[in-house]
Scaffold this motif. Structure first.
Motif, short mmCIF file in Angstrom:
data_model
loop_
_atom_site.label_atom_id
_atom_site.label_comp_id
_atom_site.label_asym_id
_atom_site.label_seq_id
_atom_site.Cartn_x
_atom_site.Cartn_y
_atom_site.Cartn_z
N LEU A 314 0.82 -1.21 0.00
CA LEU A 314 0.00 0.00 0.00
C LEU A 314 0.85 1.26 0.00
O LEU A 314 0.45 2.29 -0.54
N ASN A 315 2.05 1.20 0.59
CA ASN A 315 2.89 2.38 0.62
C ASN A 315 3.33 2.81 -0.78
O ASN A 315 3.67 3.97 -1.00
N GLN A 316 3.28 1.89 -1.76
CA GLN A 316 3.68 2.24 -3.12
C GLN A 316 2.65 3.14 -3.80
O GLN A 316 2.93 3.70 -4.86
N ALA A 317 1.48 3.27 -3.21
CA ALA A 317 0.50 4.25 -3.69
C ALA A 317 0.68 5.59 -3.01
O ALA A 317 0.02 6.57 -3.40
N ILE A 318 1.57 5.66 -2.02
CA ILE A 318 1.76 6.89 -1.24
C ILE A 318 3.17 7.46 -1.43
O ILE A 318 3.33 8.62 -1.84
N SER A 319 4.18 6.67 -1.14
CA SER A 319 5.57 7.16 -1.13
C SER A 319 6.03 7.71 -2.48
O SER A 319 6.50 8.86 -2.55
N PRO A 320 5.95 6.92 -3.58
CA PRO A 320 6.42 7.47 -4.86
C PRO A 320 5.62 8.70 -5.31
O PRO A 320 6.20 9.65 -5.86
N LEU A 321 4.31 8.68 -5.09
CA LEU A 321 3.48 9.81 -5.52
C LEU A 321 3.81 11.06 -4.72
O LEU A 321 3.87 12.18 -5.28
N PHE A 322 4.02 10.92 -3.42
CA PHE A 322 4.40 12.07 -2.60
C PHE A 322 5.74 12.62 -3.06
O PHE A 322 5.93 13.85 -3.18
N LYS A 323 6.69 11.74 -3.33
CA LYS A 323 8.01 12.18 -3.79
C LYS A 323 7.91 12.88 -5.14
O LYS A 323 8.60 13.88 -5.39
N PHE A 324 7.05 12.36 -6.01
CA PHE A 324 6.86 12.95 -7.34
C PHE A 324 6.33 14.38 -7.23
O PHE A 324 6.84 15.31 -7.87
N ILE A 325 5.32 14.58 -6.41
CA ILE A 325 4.73 15.91 -6.26
C ILE A 325 5.72 16.86 -5.58
O ILE A 325 5.85 18.03 -5.96
N LEU A 326 6.44 16.36 -4.57
CA LEU A 326 7.42 17.19 -3.86
C LEU A 326 8.53 17.65 -4.79
O LEU A 326 8.87 18.84 -4.84
N LEU A 327 9.11 16.73 -5.56
CA LEU A 327 10.20 17.10 -6.45
C LEU A 327 9.72 17.99 -7.59
O LEU A 327 10.46 18.88 -8.05
N SER A 328 8.51 17.76 -8.07
CA SER A 328 7.97 18.64 -9.10
C SER A 328 7.84 20.06 -8.57
O SER A 328 8.13 21.04 -9.29
N HIS A 329 7.43 20.18 -7.33
CA HIS A 329 7.30 21.50 -6.70
C HIS A 329 8.68 22.15 -6.53
O HIS A 329 8.85 23.35 -6.79
N VAL A 330 9.66 21.36 -6.11
CA VAL A 330 11.01 21.89 -5.87
C VAL A 330 11.64 22.39 -7.17
O VAL A 330 12.22 23.48 -7.22
N TYR A 331 11.52 21.60 -8.22
CA TYR A 331 12.16 21.94 -9.48
C TYR A 331 11.29 22.82 -10.39
O TYR A 331 11.69 23.13 -11.51
N GLY A 332 10.12 23.20 -9.93
CA GLY A 332 9.27 24.09 -10.70
C GLY A 332 8.68 23.46 -11.95
O GLY A 332 8.43 24.15 -12.95
N ILE A 333 8.44 22.16 -11.92
CA ILE A 333 7.86 21.46 -13.07
C ILE A 333 6.35 21.46 -12.92
O ILE A 333 5.80 20.92 -11.96
N PRO A 334 5.63 22.08 -13.86
CA PRO A 334 4.15 22.13 -13.73
C PRO A 334 3.52 20.77 -13.93
O PRO A 334 3.83 20.05 -14.88
N ILE A 335 2.67 20.39 -13.02
CA ILE A 335 1.94 19.13 -13.12
C ILE A 335 0.47 19.39 -12.82
O ILE A 335 0.13 20.32 -12.09
N GLY A 336 -0.39 18.56 -13.39
CA GLY A 336 -1.82 18.67 -13.15
C GLY A 336 -2.43 17.33 -12.83
O GLY A 336 -1.72 16.36 -12.53
N VAL A 337 -3.73 17.27 -12.92
CA VAL A 337 -4.44 16.03 -12.59
C VAL A 337 -4.02 14.90 -13.52
O VAL A 337 -3.84 13.75 -13.08
N ARG A 338 -3.83 15.19 -14.82
CA ARG A 338 -3.45 14.14 -15.76
C ARG A 338 -2.09 13.55 -15.43
O ARG A 338 -1.93 12.32 -15.38
N GLU A 339 -1.10 14.42 -15.17
CA GLU A 339 0.24 13.93 -14.86
C GLU A 339 0.26 13.12 -13.56
O GLU A 339 0.90 12.07 -13.47
N ILE A 340 -0.48 13.62 -12.56
CA ILE A 340 -0.53 12.90 -11.29
C ILE A 340 -1.24 11.56 -11.47
O ILE A 340 -0.81 10.54 -10.92
N GLY A 341 -2.32 11.54 -12.25
CA GLY A 341 -3.05 10.31 -12.48
C GLY A 341 -2.24 9.26 -13.21
O GLY A 341 -2.25 8.07 -12.84
N VAL A 342 -1.51 9.68 -14.26
CA VAL A 342 -0.68 8.74 -15.01
C VAL A 342 0.43 8.18 -14.13
O VAL A 342 0.72 6.97 -14.13
N PHE A 343 1.07 9.06 -13.33
CA PHE A 343 2.14 8.59 -12.45
C PHE A 343 1.61 7.60 -11.42
O PHE A 343 2.22 6.57 -11.17
#
Length: 429
Positions: A314-343
């Motif tokens: 179950l953590n694989q639905a939480i940990s990678p997604l949290f890291k993805f959103i955090l790093l996108s925020h840090v590096y200024g990469i715009p993401i939306g619902v589609r990118e989050i859903g695909v990831f």
């Protein structure tokens, strides 16, 4: 009763003392603690190797003993199908909640500019080569599901390949004539019982091993100074703890038992999971506690729990997604619902190939997903360096979710047996 409580209490004491001693050694640079940790480290490695040596055959034999049934009272296939439906439901719900909470949290608590700047300065060596070697297309991943050599898959610890072979063999053996099937079933059940005895011997050393493992981990990762790593660790641990706590009322609602009863039933497995960071190592305790405290049926304690610790993380639905959103925020990469859903969808697919053993600081199986989103590999590798700390809560969450699914799937049988007065609920099929 006093004897039953002694082992968990000793393990808990070892967990606390090992953590405190390791933190003190790392914080104050006490040389004697470093010497102690280095001298005891081989024992911890030996214990983990012994666990992996015994637990993989235990998983295979328990799966086979549940698949190869002489009687036709219960369909293991039906139970397995219901468990997969629940797995996917849990993973999907966790992904949605994680995305909403993380995105909203980033807007409420933006990262300071100086923290982001210091994070971008970290450049691990050889990251590009590691990223290239880790890339694996979906077609290549599909081709690796069926092992060419099951013994090689077992030796390499490829859990998913070993699971595929075991299920195919169990289904084929289930079509044998009754006499042959009965002989094979009896032999495999005896082998599974023998493996349980051997694992019991290994588990007697759990308190000592827990002390060594926690001492080593805290000595190495107990004092990070980078603010971003602290944010990652604290925020991720908080998400994992909240997800674990949410499973208690959810299981009580769907499983037809009180929150306290589920808490008492899952506690022994959680302790082993937190101390070993291995859901596979927790399997024997899960089976025993599930049967004794949660009244799990043979199918759920044997088939579903073995299937869950092998494939359901179950953590694989939480940990990678949290890291993805955090790093996108840090590096200024715009993401939306589609990118989050695909990831999230891709991370859930990859999660079924994650082994339930301590991962250490190895690379992430979802690394290609970050690269495809344009996130620099340096950021991913940096966060991997402190993954051992939240890994305690990841494993605890996984084990709790495994027990939750098994409890929900056992509700109908418990009600039929008259162990609860509540009405049964439909089980997904």
């Amino acid at each position: 009763m006093r004897r039953q409580l002694s082992a968990p209490l000793w393990s808990l004491g070892a967990l606390v003392s090992g953590s405190a001693l390791g933190w003190a050694g790392q914080r104050y640079g006490i040389e004697a603690i470093d010497v102690l940790a280095s001298g005891l480290s081989p024992f911890g490695t030996l214990w983990l190797n012994a666990l992996q040596m015994a637990v993989l055959p235990l998983m295979v034999t328990r799966l086979l003993s549940s698949l190869i049934r002489v009687d036709d009272d219960t369909s293991a296939v039906q139970v397995g199908r219901s468990s997969v439906v629940l797995f996917l439901a849990y993973l999907s719900l966790a992904s949605v909640v994680t995305a909403v909470v993380t995105v909203q949290g980033m807007s409420w608590f933006p990262l300071p500019a100086d923290m982001v700047a210091s994070f971008k300065l970290v450049k691990p060596n050889g990251s590009s080569e590691a990223a290239s070697a880790s890339l694996l297309t979906f077609g290549e991943w599909i081709r690796t599901l069926v092992p060419r050599n099951p013994f090689e898959a077992a030796a390499k610890g490829n859990i998913l390949q070993l699971l595929v072979f075991t299920v195919f063999f169990g289904v084929a053996a289930g079509r044998l004539p009754t006499a042959s099937k009965a002989t094979l079933s009896e032999s495999i059940r005896a082998l599974a019982d023998a493996m349980m005895i051997m694992v019991g011997w290994i588990m007697k050393a759990t308190p000592a091993a827990v002390f060594v493992l926690m001492l080593s981990m805290m000595r190495q990762f107990g004092g990070t100074t980078l603010e971003l790593l602290a944010v990652y660790v604290v925020a991720l641990c908080a998400l994992l703890i909240l997800a674990t706590l949410a499973l208690y009322p959810l299981t009580a609602l769907l499983g037809g038992m009180s929150v306290m009863q589920f808490a008492r039933g899952v506690a022994p497995a959680q302790l082993v999971a937190a101390s070993t960071q291995s859901s596979l190592a927790s399997l024997p305790v899960m089976v025993k506690a599930g049967q004794e405290r949660l009244a799990l049926t043979t199918e759920t304690s044997g088939f579903v729990l073995s299937l869950a610790v092998s494939t359901f993380k179950l953590n694989q639905a939480i940990s990678p997604l949290f890291k993805f959103i955090l790093l996108s925020h840090v590096y200024g990469i715009p993401i939306g619902v589609r990118e989050i859903g695909v990831f999230a969808f891709a991370a859930i697919l990859l999660s079924f190939g994650v082994a339930g053993i301590p991962r250490g600081n190895g690379g992430s199986s979802s690394l290609p997903l970050y690269l495809a989103a344009g996130i620099p590999v340096e950021g991913v590798i940096l966060l991997e360096a402190v993954k051992s700390i939240p890994d305690i809560f990841m494993t605890t969450l996984n084990v709790t979710a495994d027990m939750s699914v098994a409890t929900v799937l056992s509700r109908r049988s418990r009600v039929t047996a008259g162990q609860h007065d509540s009405l049964p609920i439909p089980v997904p099929s």
